[in-house]
Design a protein around this motif. Structure first.
Motif, PDB file in Angstrom:
ATOM      1  N   GLY A 203      57.450 -53.920  46.840  1.00 53.47           N
ATOM      2  CA  GLY A 203      56.328 -54.214  47.724  1.00 53.47           C
ATOM      3  C   GLY A 203      54.992 -53.668  47.261  1.00 53.47           C
ATOM      4  N   ARG A 204      54.999 -52.969  46.111  1.00 50.76           N
ATOM      5  CA  ARG A 204      53.737 -52.412  45.608  1.00 50.76           C
ATOM      6  C   ARG A 204      53.372 -53.057  44.285  1.00 50.76           C
ATOM      7  NH1 ARG A 204      54.941 -48.124  43.579  1.00 50.76           N
ATOM      8  NH2 ARG A 204      57.110 -47.960  44.241  1.00 50.76           N
ATOM      9  N   ARG A 205      52.063 -53.133  44.052  1.00 51.98           N
ATOM     10  CA  ARG A 205      51.555 -53.641  42.779  1.00 51.98           C
ATOM     11  C   ARG A 205      51.923 -52.656  41.667  1.00 51.98           C
ATOM     12  NH1 ARG A 205      47.300 -57.060  41.766  1.00 51.98           N
ATOM     13  NH2 ARG A 205      46.652 -57.344  43.913  1.00 51.98           N
ATOM     14  N   ALA A 206      52.362 -53.170  40.512  1.00 51.55           N
ATOM     15  CA  ALA A 206      52.723 -52.260  39.417  1.00 51.55           C
ATOM     16  C   ALA A 206      52.516 -52.963  38.090  1.00 51.55           C
ATOM     17  CB  ALA A 206      54.185 -51.825  39.555  1.00 51.55           C
ATOM     18  N   SER A 207      52.386 -52.173  37.039  1.00 50.97           N
ATOM     19  CA  SER A 207      52.305 -52.789  35.715  1.00 50.97           C
ATOM     20  C   SER A 207      53.180 -52.015  34.743  1.00 50.97           C
ATOM     21  CB  SER A 207      50.855 -52.837  35.238  1.00 50.97           C
ATOM     22  OG  SER A 207      50.326 -51.537  35.221  1.00 50.97           O
ATOM     23  N   GLY A 208      53.634 -52.716  33.708  1.00 55.55           N
ATOM     24  CA  GLY A 208      54.509 -52.091  32.717  1.00 55.55           C
ATOM     25  C   GLY A 208      53.717 -51.740  31.468  1.00 55.55           C
ATOM     26  N   ASP A 209      54.428 -51.595  30.334  1.00 54.93           N
ATOM     27  CA  ASP A 209      53.709 -51.201  29.124  1.00 54.93           C
ATOM     28  C   ASP A 209      53.556 -52.351  28.129  1.00 54.93           C
ATOM     29  OD1 ASP A 209      56.301 -51.358  28.371  1.00 54.93           O
ATOM     30  OD2 ASP A 209      56.603 -49.199  28.118  1.00 54.93           O
ATOM     31  N   ALA A 210      53.858 -53.581  28.579  1.00 53.94           N
ATOM     32  CA  ALA A 210      53.654 -54.755  27.711  1.00 53.94           C
ATOM     33  C   ALA A 210      53.364 -55.946  28.621  1.00 53.94           C
ATOM     34  CB  ALA A 210      54.910 -55.026  26.903  1.00 53.94           C
ATOM     35  N   ASP A 211      52.871 -57.032  28.022  1.00 47.50           N
ATOM     36  CA  ASP A 211      52.649 -58.223  28.835  1.00 47.50           C
ATOM     37  C   ASP A 211      52.948 -59.474  28.018  1.00 47.50           C
ATOM     38  OD1 ASP A 211      50.305 -58.530  27.264  1.00 47.50           O
ATOM     39  OD2 ASP A 211      49.179 -57.297  28.700  1.00 47.50           O
ATOM     40  N   PHE A 212      52.970 -60.621  28.695  1.00 42.17           N
ATOM     41  CA  PHE A 212      53.118 -61.887  27.976  1.00 42.17           C
ATOM     42  C   PHE A 212      52.073 -62.873  28.493  1.00 42.17           C
ATOM     43  CE2 PHE A 212      55.265 -64.566  31.163  1.00 42.17           C
ATOM     44  CZ  PHE A 212      55.830 -63.619  32.015  1.00 42.17           C
ATOM     45  N   GLU A 213      51.863 -63.934  27.689  1.00 41.40           N
ATOM     46  CA  GLU A 213      50.771 -64.873  27.999  1.00 41.40           C
ATOM     47  C   GLU A 213      51.299 -66.153  28.632  1.00 41.40           C
ATOM     48  OE1 GLU A 213      48.734 -65.497  24.292  1.00 41.40           O
ATOM     49  OE2 GLU A 213      47.744 -63.533  24.390  1.00 41.40           O
ATOM     50  N   VAL A 214      50.468 -66.715  29.492  1.00 40.69           N
ATOM     51  CA  VAL A 214      50.787 -68.011  30.105  1.00 40.69           C
ATOM     52  C   VAL A 214      49.690 -68.988  29.692  1.00 40.69           C
ATOM     53  CG1 VAL A 214      51.074 -69.245  32.294  1.00 40.69           C
ATOM     54  CG2 VAL A 214      51.927 -66.895  32.056  1.00 40.69           C
ATOM     55  N   HIS A 215      50.098 -70.108  29.097  1.00 37.59           N
ATOM     56  CA  HIS A 215      49.123 -71.080  28.595  1.00 37.59           C
ATOM     57  C   HIS A 215      49.207 -72.384  29.376  1.00 37.59           C
ATOM     58  CE1 HIS A 215      47.847 -68.894  24.939  1.00 37.59           C
ATOM     59  NE2 HIS A 215      49.025 -68.312  25.093  1.00 37.59           N
ATOM     60  N   ASN A 216      48.089 -73.098  29.413  1.00 43.94           N
ATOM     61  CA  ASN A 216      48.043 -74.412  30.035  1.00 43.94           C
ATOM     62  C   ASN A 216      48.490 -75.442  28.993  1.00 43.94           C
ATOM     63  OD1 ASN A 216      46.198 -77.053  30.465  1.00 43.94           O
ATOM     64  ND2 ASN A 216      46.711 -76.136  32.420  1.00 43.94           N
ATOM     65  N   SER A 217      49.424 -76.317  29.397  1.00 45.82           N
ATOM     66  CA  SER A 217      49.989 -77.221  28.389  1.00 45.82           C
ATOM     67  C   SER A 217      49.096 -78.440  28.146  1.00 45.82           C
ATOM     68  CB  SER A 217      51.393 -77.661  28.791  1.00 45.82           C
ATOM     69  OG  SER A 217      51.357 -78.320  30.026  1.00 45.82           O
ATOM     70  N   TRP A 218      48.057 -78.635  28.959  1.00 40.45           N
ATOM     71  CA  TRP A 218      47.145 -79.766  28.724  1.00 40.45           C
ATOM     72  C   TRP A 218      46.166 -79.439  27.587  1.00 40.45           C
ATOM     73  CZ3 TRP A 218      46.297 -84.684  29.093  1.00 40.45           C
ATOM     74  CH2 TRP A 218      44.986 -85.194  29.005  1.00 40.45           C
ATOM     75  N   ASP A 219      45.524 -78.237  27.690  1.00 39.30           N
ATOM     76  CA  ASP A 219      44.507 -77.918  26.683  1.00 39.30           C
ATOM     77  C   ASP A 219      44.822 -76.637  25.910  1.00 39.30           C
ATOM     78  OD1 ASP A 219      44.053 -76.044  28.608  1.00 39.30           O
ATOM     79  OD2 ASP A 219      42.196 -76.935  29.357  1.00 39.30           O
ATOM     80  N   GLY A 220      45.967 -76.046  26.171  1.00 42.71           N
ATOM     81  CA  GLY A 220      46.401 -74.868  25.412  1.00 42.71           C
ATOM     82  C   GLY A 220      45.679 -73.585  25.782  1.00 42.71           C
ATOM     83  N   ARG A 221      44.766 -73.663  26.762  1.00 41.64           N
ATOM     84  CA  ARG A 221      43.988 -72.447  27.055  1.00 41.64           C
ATOM     85  C   ARG A 221      44.884 -71.375  27.681  1.00 41.64           C
ATOM     86  NH1 ARG A 221      42.451 -72.683  32.815  1.00 41.64           N
ATOM     87  NH2 ARG A 221      43.273 -74.731  33.334  1.00 41.64           N
ATOM     88  N   LEU A 222      44.444 -70.116  27.464  1.00 39.36           N
ATOM     89  CA  LEU A 222      45.165 -68.983  28.038  1.00 39.36           C
ATOM     90  C   LEU A 222      44.806 -68.910  29.525  1.00 39.36           C
ATOM     91  CD1 LEU A 222      46.865 -66.405  27.584  1.00 39.36           C
ATOM     92  CD2 LEU A 222      44.730 -65.227  27.002  1.00 39.36           C
ATOM     93  N   VAL A 223      45.807 -69.006  30.383  1.00 37.82           N
ATOM     94  CA  VAL A 223      45.536 -68.993  31.827  1.00 37.82           C
ATOM     95  C   VAL A 223      45.562 -67.563  32.360  1.00 37.82           C
ATOM     96  CG1 VAL A 223      46.319 -69.858  34.076  1.00 37.82           C
ATOM     97  CG2 VAL A 223      46.611 -71.262  32.035  1.00 37.82           C
ATOM     98  N   GLY A 224      46.467 -66.765  31.832  1.00 32.68           N
ATOM     99  CA  GLY A 224      46.568 -65.386  32.302  1.00 32.68           C
ATOM    100  C   GLY A 224      47.641 -64.648  31.530  1.00 32.68           C
ATOM    101  N   LYS A 225      47.639 -63.338  31.711  1.00 31.99           N
ATOM    102  CA  LYS A 225      48.702 -62.520  31.125  1.00 31.99           C
ATOM    103  C   LYS A 225      49.486 -61.911  32.281  1.00 31.99           C
ATOM    104  CE  LYS A 225      46.196 -61.265  27.004  1.00 31.99           C
ATOM    105  NZ  LYS A 225      45.788 -60.191  26.114  1.00 31.99           N
ATOM    106  N   VAL A 226      50.756 -61.636  32.030  1.00 26.34           N
ATOM    107  CA  VAL A 226      51.586 -61.049  33.073  1.00 26.34           C
ATOM    108  C   VAL A 226      52.231 -59.791  32.530  1.00 26.34           C
ATOM    109  CG1 VAL A 226      53.539 -61.410  34.621  1.00 26.34           C
ATOM    110  CG2 VAL A 226      52.076 -63.318  34.001  1.00 26.34           C
ATOM    111  N   SER A 227      52.128 -58.747  33.309  1.00 29.47           N
ATOM    112  CA  SER A 227      52.706 -57.475  32.907  1.00 29.47           C
ATOM    113  C   SER A 227      54.234 -57.537  33.042  1.00 29.47           C
ATOM    114  CB  SER A 227      52.124 -56.383  33.805  1.00 29.47           C
ATOM    115  OG  SER A 227      52.566 -55.144  33.362  1.00 29.47           O
ATOM    116  N   ILE A 228      54.935 -56.941  32.081  1.00 31.78           N
ATOM    117  CA  ILE A 228      56.413 -56.980  32.075  1.00 31.78           C
ATOM    118  C   ILE A 228      56.945 -55.635  32.571  1.00 31.78           C
ATOM    119  CG2 ILE A 228      58.459 -57.227  30.601  1.00 31.78           C
ATOM    120  CD1 ILE A 228      56.688 -58.728  28.601  1.00 31.78           C
ATOM    121  N   PRO A 229      57.850 -55.642  33.540  1.00 33.62           N
ATOM    122  CA  PRO A 229      58.388 -54.357  34.017  1.00 33.62           C
ATOM    123  C   PRO A 229      59.270 -53.698  32.962  1.00 33.62           C
ATOM    124  CG  PRO A 229      59.506 -56.202  35.082  1.00 33.62           C
ATOM    125  CD  PRO A 229      58.405 -56.790  34.257  1.00 33.62           C
TER     126      PRO A 229
END
Ligand code: NAD
Length: 478
Positions: free
Chosen positions: A11-37
């Motif tokens: 129930g609390r916001r948290a971040s880990g020590d690495a992340d991964f990227e999420v890309h848009n498949s239409w134009d390939g742009r980086l939409v956001g990064k997500v922290s990995i627990p």
């Protein structure tokens, strides 16, 4: 600047020590990064969920219901923002993304209502001499902490179908969104964090796939609710046969058009619905129309209309309101679809329209004369590809529907009530839609498949049943 999305731990916001990227498949742009627990953070979430189990199960219905109502209201308020995020992470055309948010609102509303209903039943036992003076109370209790695993194609609504029923019954849940589309689940986390739900009762953890087998095996997670491919689903079920596992898997849904569905208006409606639901979300829905099975008496007229309607589907940028068909989830998915169409054509199928690819976008495609040994004849294409099959009469039509390893839903275009009831009895599927494509789904309906399409049912009330177990108490001397 790129946003890095935190995950939600107990129930609390948290971040880990690495992340991964999420890309848009239409134009390939980086939409956001997500922290990995980290592994330690996953452990913390598990311990918190186990500790929350008795607390959550005892939380009054009005509290759980109010939380669910809150989520529904906030999702509705944030519809446009979340729809844009779904379009960005998934490539789904914006009009379908808005529809998806609307459906998630409905799932949480239904769950809020169901949470208020009394649970269980009383049962008379004096039906036998040994039961005189006794009666039974049957109530349902959470089976334990739920592990919800979601696919990429409805990044919000299929997450809602895991989370809302868990809250409704007071079962803690660890939700694992799809790696391609985790962002809307993180926004849902933001909204859940606004509620008064007990600490530990929910976590949203984007755990990488290679760490999932350990989570699946963890004995503290006795319930697994999985939506995704049959390959991964059955692998999970085989690895934990003693867990309570529900599998919502794939399909190659059929639309049947029978001889009595023959007027100009009938065929226009069937062709419109078939063309739309073969291609919506680029065909990436488990109940997309993949096969059209039409009686010989209507076949030619239907083919002409279906091909014409498919050609009107607007392919393009998913952000545009006018776009019907956007890109697939990534370019590899589009290349796989391309190779399956090429395989069918090489083996003798006739290409009536489509058959081209540009990056991750595959053109809406219609084939006829599909040979039985084509990959497309038996596998789930999960792309905008439709094959047309000519049959003689109802027997042949229903046999063709059942000639599939899958069985999720079927659509039957008929006006005849007897035939409708026969379809309901004889088709080997989880749902029969009369007078429309197989792709209709209301979120309160029981939804799920038979054969390789899965085990168990979603649909708010049905998932609540899955997350709980009946326990009987016999009262004696009364
Ligand atoms: P997928 O099976 O690749 O992935 C589904 C989820 O499982 C993802 O979150 C993924 O990260 C996770 N996963 C992958 N490997 C795992 C492992 N070893 N252990 C545990 N989890 C693991 O499916 P997808 O490509 O995301 O989704 C498409 C599939 O989902 C299609 O087959 C589609 O028909 C099906 N689907 C079914 C329904 C339904 O309700 N029946 C609804 C939507 C999609």
């Amino acid at each position: 600047m790129t946003t890095t999305y935190d995950f939600w731990l107990a129930g609390r916001r948290a971040s880990g020590d690495a992340d991964f990227e999420v890309h848009n498949s239409w134009d390939g742009r980086l939409v956001g990064k997500v922290s990995i627990p980290t592994e330690a953070q996953v452990e913390e979430a598990l311990e918190a969920a186990v500790a929350a189990l008795p607390v959550f199960a005892a939380t009054p219905a009005h509290v759980r219901s109010a939380a669910l109502d809150h989520v529904a209201r906030r999702l509705a308020e944030r519809t446009e923002e979340i729809a844009q995020l779904i379009t960005a992470e998934n490539g789904k055309p914006i009009k379908w993304a808005r529809g998806e948010v609307g459906r998630a609102v409905s799932v949480f509303r239904w769950a809020a209502e169901e949470a208020r209903r009394t649970n269980g039943e009383t049962m008379r036992l004096d039906t036998d001499p040994g039961g005189v003076g006794r009666f039974a109370l049957v109530r349902r209790f959470p089976r334990g902490v739920v592990l919800g695993i979601a696919p990429f194609n409805f990044p919000l609504n299929l997450v809602a179908h895991k989370v809302a029923p868990a809250i409704a019954v007071g079962a803690p849940i660890i939700l694992k969104p799809a790696p391609a589309t985790p962002l809307s689940a993180m926004v849902l986390g933001e909204i859940l964090a606004e509620t008064e739900l007990p600490a530990g009762s929910w976590s949203v953890l984007p755990v990488p796939n290679d760490r999932m087998p350990a989570l699946v095996q963890d004995p503290r997670l006795p319930v697994i609710s999985f939506t995704g491919s049959d390959k991964v689903g059955y692998q999970i079920m085989d690895s934990v046969p003693r867990k309570h596992t529900t599998l919502e898997l794939g399909g190659n849904a059929a639309a049947v058009v029978l001889a009595d569905w023959s007027s100009e208006a009938d065929l226009d409606w069937a062709a419109t619905r078939i063309a739309m639901f073969a291609n919506y979300q680029g065909g990436q829905s488990c109940i997309s129309v993949q096969r059209v099975i039409a009686d010989a008496s209507v076949y030619d007229a239907l083919v002409e209309k279906v091909v014409a309607k498919v050609r009107t589907q607007v392919t393009g940028d998913p952000k545009d309101d006018a776009t019907d068909v956007g890109p697939l989830v990534d370019e590899n998915a589009a290349k796989r679809v391309e190779s399956w169409v090429d395989d069918a054509v090489a083996k003798g199928a006739k290409l009536l329209t489509g058959g081209t690819r540009e990056g991750a976008t595959y053109a809406p495609t219609v084939l006829s004369e599909l040979p039985a040994d084509a990959i497309l004849a038996t596998c789930e294409v999960f792309g905008p590809v439709l094959s047309l099959h000519k049959v003689d009469g109802v027997d042949e039509a229903f046999a063709a529907v059942n000639d599939s390893p899958f069985g999720l839903q079927a659509g039957v275009f008929t006006h005849d009530l007897q035939t409708a009831f026969r379809a309901h009895r004889e088709l080997e599927v989880g749902g029969v839609i009369i007078g429309d494509a197989p792709s209709y789904r209301a979120d309160q309906m029981p939804y799920g498949g038979v054969k390789d399409s899965g085990v168990g049912r979603e649909g708010v009330k049905y998932a609540m049943d899955d997350y709980t177990v009946e326990k009987v108490m016999v009262l004696t001397g009364l």
